[in-house]
Design an enzyme around this catalytic site. Structure first.
Site, short mmCIF file in Angstrom:
data_model
loop_
_atom_site.label_atom_id
_atom_site.label_comp_id
_atom_site.label_asym_id
_atom_site.label_seq_id
_atom_site.Cartn_x
_atom_site.Cartn_y
_atom_site.Cartn_z
N THR A 1 -18.62 -10.63 9.70
CA THR A 1 -18.12 -10.14 8.41
C THR A 1 -18.93 -8.95 7.87
OG1 THR A 1 -19.59 -11.67 7.27
CG2 THR A 1 -17.33 -12.44 7.68
N LYS A 2 -20.00 -8.57 8.55
CA LYS A 2 -20.92 -7.59 7.97
C LYS A 2 -20.37 -6.15 8.06
CE LYS A 2 -24.08 -10.52 6.68
NZ LYS A 2 -23.41 -11.82 6.77
#
Ligand SMILES: Cc1ncc(COP(=O)(O)O)c(C=O)c1O
Length: 385
Positions: free
Chosen positions: A186-187
């Site tokens: 998700t980064k």
């Protein structure tokens, strides 16, 4: 009545293009899939991007935080200041070396570690502080540097959210501390799983590399490459936290697009501010003018007098096929920390309020304006009930 979305809107979907896919395939076809030349290139690329002398890639940000504790020699009897409002990985890294995480409350609004409260919590046992650039918003680096220098503290920055963030024109990671980044799915950029540690110190970089690969004096690439087999020696037992070339293959094509993606995240952020005006949701404060916010998360706080609870809101959005996140329920709310250290919500009023009211809306370069309209429409519908 709301028309339901056809597909589920993933809260933090990674952007993975043909270049990444081709580079991964190239690694798979090359026969060199483990730690090797692509990790090396990715580390060089990261160092240049951050303007830091050394970056060492590892298997996760969690590994980078834990290894930082080890190289600094932090252990039993030592205290490390950690924000209550963070992912548990930050505090866990301190626990795993037998040191004590001393939790610090947040500043209202930004949710960042309250550096006045941190200073007040310093004791003769305090060895380090682990600030978290929450959501991609840099902590006050002037004040942090001053604390570090006045009290002789080690600083391990948890920059899991903050690749690309800047303070007064300098990238987070380039302030002479140990700084840990995450490339989890998700980064802001992703190698699926992965992390890196930035440091100006060559000995620290070398020790991180050794500890991430069993403590061997030579990495796999040096042992098995076309230079021929070479023996290694172990002077300190290490761990298995290396990054592979397959992971780095992704990073090599993600990093060059990071700045463009942060700009896109900023556009979406501003648009959310406009779309959600008038709802019982407190938007995130605007970025401080002398900073670049990495815009990792768009977090809103549900008004205390809203018609439903935060958890009901999460469920209602899931029903509307909108993915959400909670960043975070504070470390002090988890049974291990609460019970081990006898912590109560009252000790951390700001972090507790955030824990109960925060919700992160879908934000990634993959989110379209139409997706955002769906989020806003669903929120309007649900919050009107
Ligand atoms: C603030 C913070 N620190 C550390 C981590 C750990 O990162 P990783 O999943 O790469 O170990 C995360 C991951 O979500 C995080 O949000």
């Amino acid at each position: 009545m709301l028309t339901p979305r056809e597909s589920f809107l993933i809260f933090g979907a990674p952007m993975i293009g043909e270049e990444e896919i081709n580079e991964v395939v190239d690694s798979l076809r090359s026969g060199w899939v483990g730690t090797g030349p692509k990790v090396d290139r990715f580390e060089t690329m990261l160092s240049a991007y951050l303007d830091v002398e050394h970056c060492r890639c590892v298997s996760s940000c969690t590994a980078a935080l834990f290894l930082s504790m080890l190289v600094l020699g932090i252990g039993p009897g030592d205290e490390v200041l950690v924000p209550a409002m963070t992912f548990v990985a930050s505090a866990n890294a301190v626990e795993h070396v037998g040191a004590t995480p001393v939790l610090v409350d947040s500043v209202p609004g930004t949710g960042l570690i309250d550096l006045d409260a941190a200073e007040a919590a310093i004791t003769p046992r305090t060895r380090a502080i682990m600030p978290v650039h929450l959501a991609g918003r840099p902590v006050d680096m002037d004040r942090l540097t001053d604390l570090r220098d006045r009290y002789g503290l080690e600083v391990i920055e948890d920059a899991a959210h903050a690749l690309g963030a800047e303070w007064r024109g300098r990238r987070i990671g380039a302030f002479g501390n140990l700084t840990a980044f995450s490339f989890y799915v998700t980064k802001n950029i992703s190698t699926v799983e992965g992390g890196a540690l930035a440091t100006e110190d060559p000995d620290t970089a070398a020790e991180i590399e050794r500890l991430a690969l069993h403590g061997l004096s030579l990495g796999a690439w040096q042992r098995f490459s076309d230079a021929g087999f070479r023996h290694y020696e172990v002077v300190r037992p290490g761990f298995k936290y290396n990054m592979t070339d397959v992971q780095a293959a992704l990073g090599l094509h993600q990093l060059p697009r990071l700045d463009e993606w942060i700009d896109r995240r900023a556009e979406l952020w501003t648009r959310y501010d406009e779309l959600l005006a008038g709802l019982p949701l407190e938007p995130p404060p605007a970025p401080e003018p002398h900073t670049r916010h990495a815009r990792h998360l768009y977090q809103v706080l549900l008004a205390p007098d809203a018609s439903l609870t935060r958890d009901q809101l999460l469920d209602a959005l899931t029903e509307h096929k909108i993915g959400t996140g909670v960043h975070y329920r504070g470390v002090h709310t988890h049974p291990f920390y609460r019970d081990t250290y006898g912590l109560s919500d009252e000790q951390f009023p700001v972090a507790t309020a955030i824990s109960e009211r925060t919700i992160s809306l879908p934000l990634s370069p993959k989110v379209s304006e139409a997706d955002q309209d769906d989020v806003a429409t669903a929120l309007r519908e649900v919050l009107r009930r």
